[in-house]
Design an enzyme around this catalytic site. Structure first.
Site, mmCIF file in Angstrom:
data_model
loop_
_atom_site.group_PDB
_atom_site.id
_atom_site.type_symbol
_atom_site.label_atom_id
_atom_site.label_comp_id
_atom_site.label_asym_id
_atom_site.label_seq_id
_atom_site.Cartn_x
_atom_site.Cartn_y
_atom_site.Cartn_z
ATOM 1 N N LEU A 15 0.634 -1.243 0.073
ATOM 2 C CA LEU A 15 0.141 -0.029 0.107
ATOM 3 C C LEU A 15 0.930 1.254 -0.215
ATOM 4 O O LEU A 15 0.379 2.213 -0.612
ATOM 5 C CB LEU A 15 -0.706 0.205 1.081
ATOM 6 C CG LEU A 15 -1.863 -1.061 1.380
ATOM 7 C CD1 LEU A 15 -2.697 -0.958 2.691
ATOM 8 C CD2 LEU A 15 -2.823 -1.173 0.148
ATOM 9 N N GLU A 17 5.105 2.870 1.444
ATOM 10 C CA GLU A 17 6.210 2.409 2.069
ATOM 11 C C GLU A 17 6.879 3.923 2.761
ATOM 12 O O GLU A 17 6.588 4.755 2.392
ATOM 13 C CB GLU A 17 7.400 1.938 1.518
ATOM 14 C CG GLU A 17 7.773 2.861 -0.141
ATOM 15 C CD GLU A 17 8.801 2.014 -0.573
ATOM 16 O OE1 GLU A 17 9.844 1.631 -0.405
ATOM 17 O OE2 GLU A 17 8.456 1.778 -2.071
ATOM 18 N N GLY A 18 7.837 3.564 3.704
ATOM 19 C CA GLY A 18 8.553 4.709 4.392
ATOM 20 C C GLY A 18 9.927 4.450 4.780
ATOM 21 O O GLY A 18 10.581 3.358 3.960
ATOM 22 N N ALA A 19 10.441 5.337 5.625
ATOM 23 C CA ALA A 19 11.983 4.922 5.618
ATOM 24 C C ALA A 19 12.306 3.690 6.549
ATOM 25 O O ALA A 19 13.361 3.158 6.192
ATOM 26 C CB ALA A 19 12.441 6.165 6.818
ATOM 27 N N GLY A 21 10.290 0.664 6.681
ATOM 28 C CA GLY A 21 9.289 -0.565 6.155
ATOM 29 C C GLY A 21 8.241 -0.257 5.267
ATOM 30 O O GLY A 21 8.287 0.888 4.623
ATOM 31 N N GLU A 22 7.147 -0.878 5.047
ATOM 32 C CA GLU A 22 6.264 -0.889 4.114
ATOM 33 C C GLU A 22 4.716 -1.140 5.067
ATOM 34 O O GLU A 22 4.624 -1.656 5.960
ATOM 35 C CB GLU A 22 6.408 -1.941 2.950
ATOM 36 C CG GLU A 22 6.460 -3.371 3.843
ATOM 37 C CD GLU A 22 7.143 -4.274 2.530
ATOM 38 O OE1 GLU A 22 8.006 -3.725 1.739
ATOM 39 O OE2 GLU A 22 6.921 -5.373 2.835
ATOM 40 N N VAL A 23 3.834 -0.976 4.054
ATOM 41 C CA VAL A 23 2.520 -1.087 4.684
ATOM 42 C C VAL A 23 1.628 -2.105 3.695
ATOM 43 O O VAL A 23 1.851 -1.861 2.483
ATOM 44 C CB VAL A 23 1.619 0.222 4.730
ATOM 45 C CG1 VAL A 23 0.098 -0.185 5.285
ATOM 46 C CG2 VAL A 23 2.388 1.424 5.553
ATOM 47 N N LYS A 38 1.403 -2.054 9.149
ATOM 48 C CA LYS A 38 2.664 -1.472 8.658
ATOM 49 C C LYS A 38 3.798 -2.125 9.316
ATOM 50 O O LYS A 38 3.832 -2.572 10.514
ATOM 51 C CB LYS A 38 2.501 -0.016 9.523
ATOM 52 C CG LYS A 38 3.942 1.123 9.135
ATOM 53 C CD LYS A 38 3.718 2.296 9.947
ATOM 54 C CE LYS A 38 4.940 3.003 9.510
ATOM 55 N NZ LYS A 38 4.575 4.574 10.216
ATOM 56 N N ASP A 130 4.737 17.123 9.849
ATOM 57 C CA ASP A 130 4.897 16.540 8.507
ATOM 58 C C ASP A 130 3.580 16.487 7.941
ATOM 59 O O ASP A 130 3.470 15.608 6.753
ATOM 60 C CB ASP A 130 5.769 15.184 8.481
ATOM 61 C CG ASP A 130 6.379 14.770 7.163
ATOM 62 O OD1 ASP A 130 6.597 15.825 6.202
ATOM 63 O OD2 ASP A 130 6.738 13.768 6.926
#
Length: 459
Positions: A15, A17-19, A21-23, A38, A130
């Site tokens: 769905l 991703e971030g610094a 991991g992923e969702v 997450k 943010d």
């Protein structure tokens, strides 16, 4: 889909991703209830547990209709699973047409919901830090939800406020005081809302950061004849100018913004012209949504839960051969046979193919389309176009192509493309990985135009 626990299935598609991991989406086998999961990978970077714990501690106390719900967490040795509310319409930037934006009606609706959620946070003494379209999600009913509290912090406790000094956020949305001195929390979030409003109404960002020429022109009042400002009406400019005041103490408060004439103007007549005044609120919203976006959106891309190294193939022919060989022998893995989804760490390999039935569960996006060519020809044409644009691109051997470039502000922009077979049809799906969502949408539009000969016209 893969078995996550006895009662829950996990879609292998990502769905977001971030610094860290992923969702992914998990679905209850019996009730079809959907939850976003997450997945934090602690092996990627040291000392991230403190950051994650702070995010969870803040998020778990939040309960508001315009904030993504937190449901719980599960820890393993090198991974952590955080369970959140699922917003099926995806990020706000998906609703913003590059260089066009969206209707004033929709922008006003989203702005009100954003401010309502932000006011709740500020009343609790929490600042987000943010706010941007990539962190604002839309659920199936069209309700905006603030997400991603990785940079959030407490600025007020027991009636006492503190100044903040951490320089954080995303540069085009950051208030100028963040880079100059300790700053007050609330005005910084409000500034970001003003930039989001510009993006929604124009499909552009006014500047890349507060050191560039565009921002300097704004501070010198020599900006009004250029975009995005020239696209805005007088009432809208009046509101935005009062939000984007350089001096934080003179910036409008949330209550003052909500009471501005532009925010109180009744755009409902525009909605009724599109769908009729007798429709239910949900039907009116869905019809308006289709009229605004003019694009049918469906499903995201496929990734490996056990990633393989990304390698640039020596030729397009070799790429096609590698992907065809690898994708037919790939397995996916996740914990299974749990007493519930918050416990256990056993692993089993199992897979259910993507079909039209489970495809419809996934998040809706504008950045995908069906093509008339087969799998191999689609990859060949796609990669040829990427070379024409001189984009750096790599494949991880699963059908995913990672594309790296820069936006107009010279900031890094990374997005991923998957070519997915769904019961005889070929879907080309693009997803933002890192960078500005609006810049990504612009790149997508140009790529799609170059692929027009193979795009299915009646998707």
């Amino acid at each position: 889909m893969i078995e996550f626990t006895d009662d829950w299935m996990m879609h292998k598609s990502i769905l977001g991703e971030g610094a860290y991991g992923e969702v992914k989406l998990i679905v209850n086998k019996h009730t079809n209830e959907k939850v976003a999961c997450k997945i934090i990978n602690y092996g990627k970077e040291e000392n991230i547990s403190i950051t994650i714990n702070k995010e969870v501690v803040i998020h778990k106390i939040l309960h508001h209709e315009n904030i993504i719900k937190y449901f719980g967490r599960r820890k393993e040795q090198l991974k952590e699973y955080i369970y959140l509310e699922y917003a099926s319409r995806g990020e706000l930037f998906q609703m913003i047409e590059p260089d066009v934006g969206m209707s004033s009606c929709l922008a006003q609706l989203y702005m009100k919901q954003l401010l309502n959620g932000l006011q709740y946070l500020h009343n609790l003494g929490v600042v987000h830090r943010d706010i941007k379209p990539e962190n604002l999600l839309i659920n199936e009913e069209g309700v905006l939800k603030i997400s991603d509290f990785g940079m959030a912090t407490i600025f007020r406790s027991k009636g006492r406020e503190r100044l903040l000094d951490r320089k954080c956020g995303t540069k085009p949305y950051c208030a100028p005081e963040i880079f100059l001195r300790p700053y007050k929390a609330q005005p910084a979030d409000i500034w970001s809302c003003g930039i989001v409003l510009i993006a929604m109404l124009t499909g552009e960002l006014p500047w890349g950061d507060t050191t560039c020429e565009e921002f300097i022109n704004y501070t010198n009042d020599t900006y009004i004849t250029v975009t995005p400002w020239s696209k805005l009406g007088n009432a809208t400019l009046s509101l935005i100018r009062k939000i984007l005041v350089i001096e934080p103490s003179k910036r409008l408060t949330i209550d003052q913004i909500l009471n501005h004439p532009w925010m109180k103007y009744d755009f409902e007549d525009n909605k009724r012209d599109v769908v009729g005044s007798n429709s239910s609120p949900v039907k009116r919203w869905n019809s308006m949504l289709e009229a605004e976006t003019r694009v049918h959106r469906t499903n995201p891309n496929v990734i490996l839960s056990q990633p393989t190294p990304a390698v640039r193939p020596t030729s397009i022919d070799q790429l096609v051969t590698d992907l065809r060989t690898n994708r037919e022998s790939i397995c996916f893995s996740q914990p299974t046979h749990n007493e519930n989804m918050f416990l256990s760490s056993q692993i089993q390999f199992s897979e259910t193919p993507l079909t039209k039935d489970n495809f419809s569960n996934l998040i809706k996006r504008m950045t995908r389309f069906y093509v008339t060519t087969n799998y191999e020809k689609t990859l060949e044409v796609l990669c040829s176009v990427l070379d024409t644009f001189h984009y750096n691109w790599q494949t991880d051997g699963t059908g995913a192509v990672t594309i790296s470039t820069v936006d107009l502000m010279k900031n890094q922009l990374i997005f991923k493309t998957n070519v997915i077979e769904i019961q005889g049809k070929i879907l080309v799906d693009f997803r933002l990985s890192k960078g500005c969502g609006i810049a990504f949408k612009k790149k997508f539009k140009k790529l799609k135009e170059c692929l027009d000969d193979i795009v299915e016209k009646n998707e």
